[in-house]
Design an enzyme around this catalytic site. Structure first.
Site, mmCIF file in Angstrom:
data_model
loop_
_atom_site.group_PDB
_atom_site.id
_atom_site.type_symbol
_atom_site.label_atom_id
_atom_site.label_comp_id
_atom_site.label_asym_id
_atom_site.label_seq_id
_atom_site.Cartn_x
_atom_site.Cartn_y
_atom_site.Cartn_z
ATOM 1 N N ARG A 27 0.821 -1.210 0.000
ATOM 2 C CA ARG A 27 0.000 0.000 0.000
ATOM 3 C C ARG A 27 0.856 1.263 0.000
ATOM 4 O O ARG A 27 0.364 2.335 -0.302
ATOM 5 C CB ARG A 27 -0.907 0.014 1.242
ATOM 6 C CG ARG A 27 -1.970 -1.049 1.218
ATOM 7 C CD ARG A 27 -2.651 -1.131 2.557
ATOM 8 N NE ARG A 27 -3.399 0.064 2.863
ATOM 9 C CZ ARG A 27 -4.694 0.236 2.616
ATOM 10 N NH1 ARG A 27 -5.369 -0.722 2.060
ATOM 11 N NH2 ARG A 27 -5.303 1.351 2.924
ATOM 12 N N ASN A 100 -5.663 5.680 10.212
ATOM 13 C CA ASN A 100 -5.519 5.944 8.769
ATOM 14 C C ASN A 100 -6.441 7.089 8.422
ATOM 15 O O ASN A 100 -7.544 7.159 8.954
ATOM 16 C CB ASN A 100 -6.006 4.744 7.950
ATOM 17 C CG ASN A 100 -4.946 3.703 7.795
ATOM 18 O OD1 ASN A 100 -3.852 3.848 8.335
ATOM 19 N ND2 ASN A 100 -5.270 2.651 7.079
ATOM 20 N N GLY A 101 -6.036 7.924 7.496
ATOM 21 C CA GLY A 101 -6.897 9.021 7.064
ATOM 22 C C GLY A 101 -6.271 10.357 7.412
ATOM 23 O O GLY A 101 -5.071 10.436 7.725
ATOM 24 N N GLU A 487 -1.874 5.304 -20.728
ATOM 25 C CA GLU A 487 -1.731 4.280 -19.695
ATOM 26 C C GLU A 487 -0.304 3.716 -19.702
ATOM 27 O O GLU A 487 0.288 3.498 -18.650
ATOM 28 C CB GLU A 487 -2.796 3.186 -19.911
ATOM 29 C CG GLU A 487 -2.709 1.977 -19.001
ATOM 30 C CD GLU A 487 -2.797 2.268 -17.510
ATOM 31 O OE1 GLU A 487 -3.101 3.403 -17.111
ATOM 32 O OE2 GLU A 487 -2.501 1.351 -16.728
ATOM 33 N N LYS A 491 2.278 3.900 -16.525
ATOM 34 C CA LYS A 491 2.939 2.711 -15.963
ATOM 35 C C LYS A 491 4.444 2.941 -15.906
ATOM 36 O O LYS A 491 5.095 2.646 -14.919
ATOM 37 C CB LYS A 491 2.688 1.458 -16.811
ATOM 38 C CG LYS A 491 1.371 0.764 -16.738
ATOM 39 C CD LYS A 491 1.084 0.047 -15.461
ATOM 40 C CE LYS A 491 0.366 0.933 -14.495
ATOM 41 N NZ LYS A 491 -1.058 1.070 -14.620
ATOM 42 N N HIS A 510 1.582 20.441 -32.930
ATOM 43 C CA HIS A 510 1.101 21.645 -32.265
ATOM 44 C C HIS A 510 1.937 21.983 -31.034
ATOM 45 O O HIS A 510 1.478 22.708 -30.147
ATOM 46 C CB HIS A 510 -0.385 21.484 -31.912
ATOM 47 C CG HIS A 510 -1.226 21.250 -33.121
ATOM 48 N ND1 HIS A 510 -1.562 22.252 -33.991
ATOM 49 C CD2 HIS A 510 -1.728 20.106 -33.659
ATOM 50 C CE1 HIS A 510 -2.271 21.752 -34.985
ATOM 51 N NE2 HIS A 510 -2.367 20.443 -34.813
#
Ligand code: F6R
Length: 612
Positions: A27, A100-101, A487, A491, A510
């Site tokens: 995480r 958490n938070g 994407e 990555k 452009h």
């Protein structure tokens, strides 16, 4: 982004807690700590750095307690340091808390507590929580069993922001109290034991029976029970939910990294996502949805809202929905959408995509759309995640646990599911489009084609070896290939830290072409037969300026023009992003490996972004 683990039972808590934290490492975090209730009181061990450093702390082996809380911190308020690590205590050391938070009003609360004689030893927002609990605990003259719960509830009512917290109190050595608001927390039920975690996979090896918490549900845990209370401290009943994922699907299964394992799991993840929803010869079925023809025909717009890779899944499918259903479809970034007073009403269908189901901005955007009267539908991978408790409708990708921070199988499963959803809408609306039959057939062929595409792995690896030292890499495409370029670029930057940009190939002239110089690497994606010629011309322009090119294509192209060509299986253009992203996932993976980086846990990133 911050992880929580807790244990209350008959076994020694510390190894279970540290093991749980190790499983939450993906995480993202910068410090770790645990607190256990010992005979001598609450013992706290914490430090900045990796979870495994906890094993080296003095006294860790002597912990005997069978109740404990644990945390991995991802710094928001205050730098990574021992002082700022969780668990935090109140001044009297009666309470120990992990959180958490983000507590948005922590300055105000800190001032209130300082005025009331409390001292703070860290720079965190969390430290107000144990002290606030202490403040209410001390004020309560009743000395009954609910005293601790009352104090925690009063403290929580003062907190603004998001929180999932675990609390230990030395006066209640056989209990732990947990509560959440807008931050994930689940309870795993065992035999005479309970496990707590911010994430199901962290405790899957102990149990598959879970209690899922809603906001402001307070849980008093003892060894053999979990008692639930609402905001008014009235007891409530909760059912146990059995989770189908098994622990081995959350392990590496012989792969070096979770990311590689998850890339290779894509054929199966797609199979699971298709499930029984799609059948070549009958209409698509979503038993979770009850949209009528009238409702779908009445829609003036569909919004797809998400963050990062999940947003790219939305972009990849906008075209399918518009073409098949003729409903204008907009895709937006959740953190922008929620603050721009979007034009949403009861004639708008709002779709929210989130692998984790915990992304704060996406959940907030969903709540906003509900307030504005729209129907809300979420696509997520995690059963029982926070977003599913807010949405009117939830459908699941069934991709299995995704542990690596960089999303791979969740993305391809999202694109699959969105395409099936578009067909379901079109069929329900009675739209007839001859391409539906072909599209269905091609979706069913996807697992095989993805398997075939994965065979190009060695070729991609060879090219990665050539360019891993580059400073900048550009990605170009048109139509859905432009989304794949985005994407692929995301990555690459996420896990290799190489600066990369993606552009719609037609935009090159452009402005961005000014950045093209000799030997710069440009990657072109070309799967749309109607646009391939045009992208080839754009690539020709960068080749003329000395760029090295790698091309990913399922079309007939002149191979000799480009340095490297990756041929991928052909499919229906609506779903080509599911195949064309595979070489780019492998490309970023092999570059990061070549650079010796931690692929699964890239710096500064968190798997689940539970704060805005
Ligand atoms: C990129 C990545 C992120 C997530 C984003 C949304 O590889 O994983 O961009 O896609 O943080 O997360 P979820 O889907 O959990 O809402």
């Amino acid at each position: 982004m911050c992880g929580i683990v807790g244990y209350i039972g008959t076994k020694k808590a510390s190894p279970i807690l540290i093991n749980g934290l190790l499983r939450l490492e993906y995480r993202g975090y910068d410090s770790a700590g645990i607190a256990t209730i010992e005979k001598s009181g609450i013992s706290i061990m914490k430090d900045k750095g990796r979870v495994k450093n906890l094993y080296n702390l003095d006294g860790i082996d002597n912990l005997e307690g069978t109740i404990g809380i644990a945390h991995t911190r991802w710094a928001t308020h205050g730098k990574p340091s021992k002082e700022n690590s969780h668990p935090h205590s109140d001044n009297s050391k009666t309470f120990s808390v992990v959180h958490n938070g983000i507590i948005e009003n922590y300055n105000e609360l800190r001032k209130f507590l300082t005025d009331n004689g409390y001292t703070f030893y860290s720079q965190t927002d969390t430290e107000v929580i144990p002290n606030l609990i202490h403040y209410y605990y001390n004020k309560d003259s009743k000395n009954d069993d609910l005293k601790l719960l009352r104090a925690i509830k009063s403290a929580c009512m003062d907190l603004k922001g998001s929180f999932a917290i675990e609390v230990l109190c030395k006066d209640f050595p056989d209990n732990m109290i947990v509560v959440r608001k807008d931050s994930p927390l689940v309870i795993g039920k065992g035999e005479n034991e309970n496990y707590i975690s911010s994430d199901i996979p962290a405790i899957l090896s102990f149990t598959r029976d879970f209690y899922l918490l809603n906001d402001y549900e307070f849980v008093v845990l003892s060894r053999n029970k979990a008692e639930f209370y609402d905001k008014d401290l009235k007891p409530i009943n909760k059912d146990v939910k059995n989770i189908e994922w098994d622990a081995s699907s959350a392990e590496k299964d012989g792969f070096d990294d979770y990311m590689l394992k998850e890339i290779y799991e894509q054929p199966n993840a797609i199979r699971e996502t298709i499930g029984a929803k799609l059948n070549e010869n009958s209409k698509c079925e979503f038993e979770e949805l009850d949209f009528t023809k009238e409702y779908l025909l009445s829609l003036n717009k569909i919004y797809i809202v998400a963050c990062g890779t999940a947003m790219h899944a939305g972009l990849s499918t906008r075209n399918t929905i518009e073409k098949l259903c003729k409903i204008p479809t907009e895709v937006d970034i959740a953190s922008e959408f929620r603050y721009r007073d979007p034009l949403v009403n009861e004639k708008t269908l709002c779709i929210f995509i989130s692998q984790s189901g915990e992304t704060a901005d996406t959940i907030a955007a969903l709540k906003l759309c509900k307030e504005k009267g729209a129907k809300t539908l979420t696509i997520t991978n995690v059963i029982g995640s926070s977003i599913t408790r807010e949405a009117d409708y939830s459908i699941y990708t069934h991709a299995g646990p995704e542990i690596a921070v960089a999303s791979t199988k969740a993305y391809t499963s999202q694109v699959v599911l969105l395409n099936i959803l578009a067909i379901y809408f079109a069929e329900t609306m009675g739209m007839t489009n001859p391409c539906i039959k072909d599209l269905k057939e091609e979706i069913l062929n996807l697992p095989k084609k993805v398997e075939e595409c994965l065979k190009i792995s060695e070729k991609v690896k060879d090219f990665s070896k050539k360019v891993y030292n580059e400073k900048d890499i550009f990605f170009l495409g048109r139509g859905v290939d432009e989304v794949v370029a985005r994407e692929g670029s995301l990555k690459l930057k996420e896990i290799s830290y190489i600066h990369s940009e993606s552009y719609a190939a037609g935009e090159l002239k452009h402005g961005p072409i000014a950045l093209i110089e000799k030997d710069i690497t440009v990657i072109g994606i070309m799967t749309d037969p109607n646009l391939v010629e045009k992208t080839v011309s754009n690539l020709q322009e960068v080749i003329t300026r000395g760029a090295k090119t790698m091309v990913i294509s399922n079309q007939k192209i002149d191979d000799t023009m480009f340095e490297f060509v990756i041929n991928i299986p052909n499919t229906h253009p609506f779903i080509s992003p599911i195949i064309s992203i595979i070489p780019l996932q492998l490309f970023s993976y092999y570059i990061a490996k070549e650079k010796g980086l931690d692929v699964d846990k890239p710096r500064n990133l968190a798997k689940s972004v539970t704060v805005e």
